[in-house]
Structures are given as structure tokens and as C-alpha cells.
Enzyme design. Structure first.
Site, PDB file in Angstrom:
ATOM      1  N   ASP A 167       0.754  -1.209  -0.055  1.00  0.00           N
ATOM      2  CA  ASP A 167       0.086   0.235   0.106  1.00  0.00           C
ATOM      3  C   ASP A 167       0.975   1.369  -0.109  1.00  0.00           C
ATOM      4  OD1 ASP A 167      -1.665   2.207   0.599  1.00  0.00           O
ATOM      5  OD2 ASP A 167      -2.275   1.322   2.631  1.00  0.00           O
ATOM      6  N   LYS A 213       2.950  11.716  -3.451  1.00  0.00           N
ATOM      7  CA  LYS A 213       2.460  10.764  -4.257  1.00  0.00           C
ATOM      8  C   LYS A 213       1.191  11.502  -4.932  1.00  0.00           C
ATOM      9  CE  LYS A 213      -1.231   7.418  -3.367  1.00  0.00           C
ATOM     10  NZ  LYS A 213      -1.838   6.264  -2.579  1.00  0.00           N
ATOM     11  N   ASP A 215     -13.033   5.521   1.281  1.00  0.00           N
ATOM     12  CA  ASP A 215     -11.695   5.553   1.436  1.00  0.00           C
ATOM     13  C   ASP A 215     -10.988   7.057   1.664  1.00  0.00           C
ATOM     14  OD1 ASP A 215      -8.763   5.194   1.346  1.00  0.00           O
ATOM     15  OD2 ASP A 215      -8.931   3.905  -0.562  1.00  0.00           O
ATOM     16  N   GLU A 225      -7.231   0.868  -4.207  1.00  0.00           N
ATOM     17  CA  GLU A 225      -7.118   0.544  -2.684  1.00  0.00           C
ATOM     18  C   GLU A 225      -8.530   0.101  -1.958  1.00  0.00           C
ATOM     19  OE1 GLU A 225      -5.852   4.366  -1.777  1.00  0.00           O
ATOM     20  OE2 GLU A 225      -3.765   4.033  -2.534  1.00  0.00           O
TER      21      GLU A 225
END
Ligand code: AMP
Length: 579
Positions: A8, A70, A170, A147
Site C-alpha cells: 500500500d 504521491k 476511503d 485501494e
């Protein structure tokens, strides 16, 4: 023996897991934590540190650290780290390398293959970039998984008998995704996904920082503050307060002076949950938009959702839990740790790829979260106008999927057509995201209206391949599959060589490096009367680190740990959270 690990790769933290003995389990890093901060730092010696040590360094030397990169995945935006600049994919590859080192040390095996998760709403560029980051870390990326899909896999793995509609919310550090899925007889079917790739827990921290500044009548926004240490310290304090508000009703933020130092008795800003909710109201308004859309696409009403799964550290915030409970009319599921479930799911996905017997009754189907199509020209009352978007794959189609549409030439003897590929739902291409172009040349001569076939294939990794061909047989295949932002094989090789020159700080000594950086950070925060004591203990410790006499080193370390405790800041080696 070699394993395919599940990773992850998060905005704020990254985790790694493996499927072993019939179940997924997390792999600890060198500090014994499962969460490795996605922060990269360069020490004065030029060595690279990743994780908690880099996070400590970020406060005292923000110019020598990079974080939250990211968010720039898939772009070629240069991110500075010390005297050099790197891309988000290069920095991510360093985080991946550090996770791989942890996995090698834990499993005593070589690690060559990995499954890496990405936010469901990551576009093609961002997915390609993630794959490239894996490649730059020396990994064979077997699958890119969404994810929330990974989280759903853990749920499905544990609840195979369930027959339910699930909604996975999420909210990570930098992205927000909503996935609606159905689970029946071990089959997990994703029905719809929606999200925002620029909304996450870090924005809540930023709102808090801004609120503090405005309250201090400074009327300055983050970017206007010149002193990086001030911003860094205020951000750490706000992040801590945000987390405190998850557990308690009120929190305090110590206010650094404008030069970033804390005075002996720093001023404080008190905040309670109610005020935090107001501070974040604009962000919360954006939360419901993708939820509405995912439910609409799945043709479900909030009341038809049987279970709500929360994923990503930021879903812990009471504002989120309250919002979700009232939206769905039920409390979210609390069984799985929102920080850990995605990495565990990546390991389950790895087991599916490896055809592990323990998962042979689990079947998973996923969807393409976007509408993908091409630019076309239209004949509007005799006038040809270009710039219109024509979908080929509709959002939330089950993947893998391959669809072909037939277009036609617009002028006689047209020898060339440029296919521009877009992602989005807007009618005009300028309002959508351009993914790439494909030139089809040497078309056979003939009248206008000659057919050109365009085929889109969206694979299980969420990666798009575009093919264009005419009936005459001249076929062109695009590039969207093999290149990130136009990066050629040579450029990838060059990036690899550049990264190979970087020296990663030895894994076995990382804990000591983290302790040194933790102490250094505290020196700037302590009352002047206490500073010297810690300064001396740290000098002694760093000297012993360099000298390499084990006995002297041990006594210097004990002295430093005792000093920290005596000053009221005991060092906890195993705490992943900001200390
Ligand atoms: P992730 O990318 O999933 O690791 O999400 C990390 C985000 O979750 C960061 O923005 C954190 O600040 C936030 N977060 C983690 N733990 C908590 C907590 N206990 N309360 C509030 N936010 C949290």
C-alpha cells in the site's frame, strides 16, 4: 523461496504485507512498526533515509526532505530533495525499496514481485507512474489494484458466506474514493467507483493550519509564510491536534514564533471538535459528491447498503464517522483497521495471482472508474467543428473490457488521422483530461466517410491500450500502455542509474538515525535552560555512532534515552505516530 508482496503506497504512510500460511499478514519495518511514513530525507552525509527518521528530519530540515509526493504521481514536476530534484515516481521508488528491504529481512527470501495499490480514482498517467516507481525499485509489478478493491478483498476473504451490498469509503492522506460493491457466494463484484484525487486527510491539516494563522490575526495563508521552520512546526502541531481531536473533545496547538522556535512558554491555540468541524466544512461539502455519484451509478439507495467499510487513516476523524453514519443511517463497520486493510488486501490479491489454494473460492471483478473516449469533429449545420468528446468505454464498466467504435474520415482522400484519447465525462474535450495521442497514417485514399476503427482495451491493472485501424488493414497501437508522460526506455534506464547511485542509509542503523533526528527536533522545541543538556547528550551519541565502538555507543545511547526521559520527552522506538 520468493514471495509476491502486497504494497500500500500511501500519501502519508506506506505498508507492506505478505500472504503466508493461508492468511495475509503485515510486515514490520526496522522500527517494528507496520506503518512507514512516505517521507524521504537526505542526511548531511548524502545518505538517503526513508520513513520515521526522514519524518523527524522534515521538521528541522524541510529543504532536505520530500513528502506527500504521491500527489504529483504521473507528472514530471520536479520535487527538491537537498541540492537535487526528483520526480514523484523516483521518490516513491525509494519508499518501495525501503519496504522491500523490510520484507527481505522479515521473510529471509528474495523479493522480486509485488502488487501495488493505487487510489481507485488514479488516472492512467498516475497508474503508469506507480508501475514505473515499482520498476525503478527493481520490482516486477504483477498488478496495480485499486485501494478500495483491496480493502474489499480482505472483507470478502473473511466473510465469504455474506450476501451484502457494501460501500467502501476511503479517505487517505491525499485522495478520496468511494466504491460500491456486491458480495455473494465468495464473488466480489465492484458495481461503481467514484472519487477525487485531490482531497485527503492532509487537506484537513492544512485547513487547521490556515485557521490558526487567521485566528492569530496574521491573515497569512500557508504559502505566504517565509520561514519554512515555522510552517513545518505549525503543521506538526496541527497534525497532532487533528489526531487528538479523534480521541478527545479538545486539543491544543503550541504556536511557534515566526522564526519557527518555541519560546519558553509558547502561546497556545485551543480547538474543540465543534470548531474543527466548522473549519473543515468546505472539505466536508466535497465528500458527499462522489458518494452520491457512486450510488447513482450502482443504482442503489443509501438505505440499500448493508455495510459501510472505512479505509484510510483520515476516516477515523469523528467528522467523517458522523457524516457516514447519518448519510447511510447506520454505523460503519469497525472490525478492520483502516490503516492496514489495504496492504492486507494487496497480499490477498498476490495470493489470487499466485493461485494460492487458500483463496481458490474467492472471485473478484473490478470496474474502470472513468469514462474513456476520443475527440471527434461534428457536422453542426454544415459546419465541421472539432473538440467534442465521444465515449468508448463508459465509467463503471466491468474490467477487463475491450470495445470498438467505428469513426469515419471527414474529407476526401484523408491520409492521416490523429486520435486524441481523453478521460472524463464532459461534452467538450477541453474539460476532460488528455491521456495521449495516436497518429494513424497512410490511410487508403477514398471519399470522406471511410471507416476507422478504434478499439479501447482496459486491463485488470487499470491500464488502457488503444488500437486504431482501417479496413485496409493498417493498424496502429498506442503507447498509452508503455510510457509514462512520454518517458522512453532510455529515460527509464537513465533514471534507474541515477537512483542506483543514491546510497540508502543502512537499515539496521535506521533506528539510531531516527533517535538522533528526534532529539535534534526536540532541541529546537525545549526551553533554553534545557537545551544544552540534550545538545550535549546528542553530540556524545552522534560521536559514538561515527566511532563504531559498540560499548561506547551503547552507553551514549542509554545516556541520550535517559536525558530524553528526564526532560519529559521519552523516546518510543515503536510508535509509528508523530511523537
Ligand atoms: P493514509 O494515507 O491512509 O495513511 O492516511 C493518512 C491520513 O490519515 C493522514 O492525513 C493522517 O493525518 C490521517 N490520520 C491518521 N490517523 C488519524 C487519526 N487518528 N485521526 C485523524 N486523522 C488521522
Amino acid at each position: 523461496m520468493s514471495y509476491t508482496i502486497g504494497i500500500d503506497l500511501g500519501t502519508t504512510n506506506s505498508l507492506c504485507a505478505v500472504f503466508q500460511d493461508g492468511r495475509p499478514r503485515l510486515i514490520p519495518n526496522s522500527h517494528g512498526d507496520f506503518l512507514t511514513p512516505s517521507v524521504v530525507g537526505v542526511l548531511e552525509s548524502g545518505e538517503i533515509v526513508v520513513g520515521a527518521a526522514a519524518r523527524e528530519l522534515r521538521v528541522t530540515h524541510p529543504e532536505r526532505t520530500a513528502w506527500c509526493f504521491k500527489r504529483f504521481m504521473g507528472s514530471d514536476r520536479p520535487i527538491s530533495l537537498g541540492a537535487k530534484t526528483y520526480t514523484a515516481q523516483e521518490l516513491s521508488s525509494l519508499v518501495l525499496q525501503s519496504l522491500v528491504e523490510d520484507a527481505k529481512s522479515e521473510l529471509k527470501a528474495s523479493i522480486t514481485d509485488a502488487v501495488i495499490t493505487v487510489p481507485a480514482y488514479f488516472n492512467d498517467h498516475q497508474r503508469q507512474a506507480t508501475k514505473l516507481a515499482g520498476q525503478l525499485a527493481g520490482l516486477n509489478v504483477r498488478r496495480i489494484v485499486n485501494e478500495p478493491t483491496a480493502a474489499a478483498l480482505v472483507y470478502g476473504f473473511h466473510e465469504r458466506e455474506a450476501e451484502k451490498n457494501l460501500c467502501i469509503i476511503d479517505l487517505g492522506g491525499g485522495t478520496f474514493d468511494v466504491t460500491v460493491m456486491e458480495i455473494f457466494e465468495g464473488t466480489l463484484e465492484i458495481r461503481a467507483t467514484a472519487g477525487e484525487s485531490q482531497l485527503g486527510g492532509e487537506d484537513f491539516t492544512d485547513r487547521l493550519v490556515s485557521a490558526v494563522l487567521i485566528n492569530q490575526k496574521m491573515q497569512l495563508e500557508l504559502a505566504e509564510l517565509k520561514h519554512p521552520l515555522h510552517v513545518a512546526r505549525l503543521r506538526v502541531e496541527s497534525e497532532r491536534a487533528k489526531r487528538t481531536l479523534t480521541a478527545k473533545d479538545t486539543a491544543r496547538i503550541r504556536l511557534p514564533e515566526l522564526d519557527g522556535q518555541f519560546s519558553g512558554q509558547p502561546r497556545e491555540f485551543k480547538i474543540n471538535r465543534e470548531t474543527f468541524k466548522k473549519v473543515c466544512s468546505k472539505l466536508m461539502d466535497r465528500i458527499s459528491v462522489p458518494i452520491d455519484r457512486a450510488l447513482r451509478d450502482a443504482k442503489l439507495d443509501p438505505r440499500e447498503i448493508d455495510e459501510v467499510l472505512l479505509v484510510g487513516g483520515a476516516t477515523r476523524m469523528p467528522v467523517m464517522v458522523d457524516f457516514v453514519s447519518s448519510y447511510f443511517g447506520k454505523q460503519p463497520q469497525m472490525e478492520f483497521n483502516p490503516d492496514e486493510v489495504v496492504a492486507l488486501g494487496a497480499a490477498v490479491q498476490a495470493a489470487l495471482i499466485e493461485q494460492d489454494a487458500a483463496v481458490n473460492d474467492v472471485v473478484m471483478t473490478d470496474v474502470c472508474p472513468f469514462t474513456l473516449g476520443v475527440e471527434i469533429a461534428k457536422d453542426l449545420g454544415g459546419q465541421i467543428q472539432d473538440g467534442f468528446f465521444q465515449p468508448i468505454l463508459h465509467r463503471n464498466s466491468t474490467i477487463p473490457i475491450s470495445r470498438e467504435e467505428v469513426f469515419s474520415t471527414i474529407v476526401p482522400n484523408q491520409r492521416m488521422v490523429e486520435v486524441r484519447v481523453f478521460q472524463g465525462d464532459a461534452r467538450r474535450v477541453t474539460d476532460n483530461v488528455e491521456l495521449g495521442r495516436l497518429r494513424v497514417e497512410n490511410l487508403p485514399t477514398g471519399p470522406a466517410g471511410m471507416p476507422i476503427r478504434i478499439r479501447f482495451t482496459y486491463d485488470l491493472n487499470g491500464i488502457l491500450e488503444v488500437e486504431a485501424y482501417t479496413d485496409g488493414g493498417c493498424k496502429q497501437r498506442t503507447v498509452l500502455t508503455n510510457h509514462v508522460q512520454g518517458l522512453s526506455q532510455e529515460q527509464i534506464q537513465a533514471a534507474l542509474q541515477r537512483l542506483q547511485k543514491l546510497k540508502l542509509y543502512p537499515r539496521e542503523d535506521l533506528n539510531n538515525q531516527r533517535l538522533a533526528r528526534y532529539s535534534e527536533r526536540l532541541i529546537g522545541e525545549l526551553h533554553p535552560s534545557q537545551r544544552q543538556q540534550l545538545d550535549l547528550a546528542l553530540d556524545f551519541f552522534e560521536g559514538a555512532m561515527n566511532e563504531g565502538d559498540p560499548q561506547q555507543f551503547e552507553s551514549a545511547k542509554q545516556a541520550l534515552l535517559m536525558t530524553l526521559s528526564a526532560l519529559g520527552f521519552p523516546y518510543d522506538e515503536h510508535s509509528a505516530d508523530e511523537q
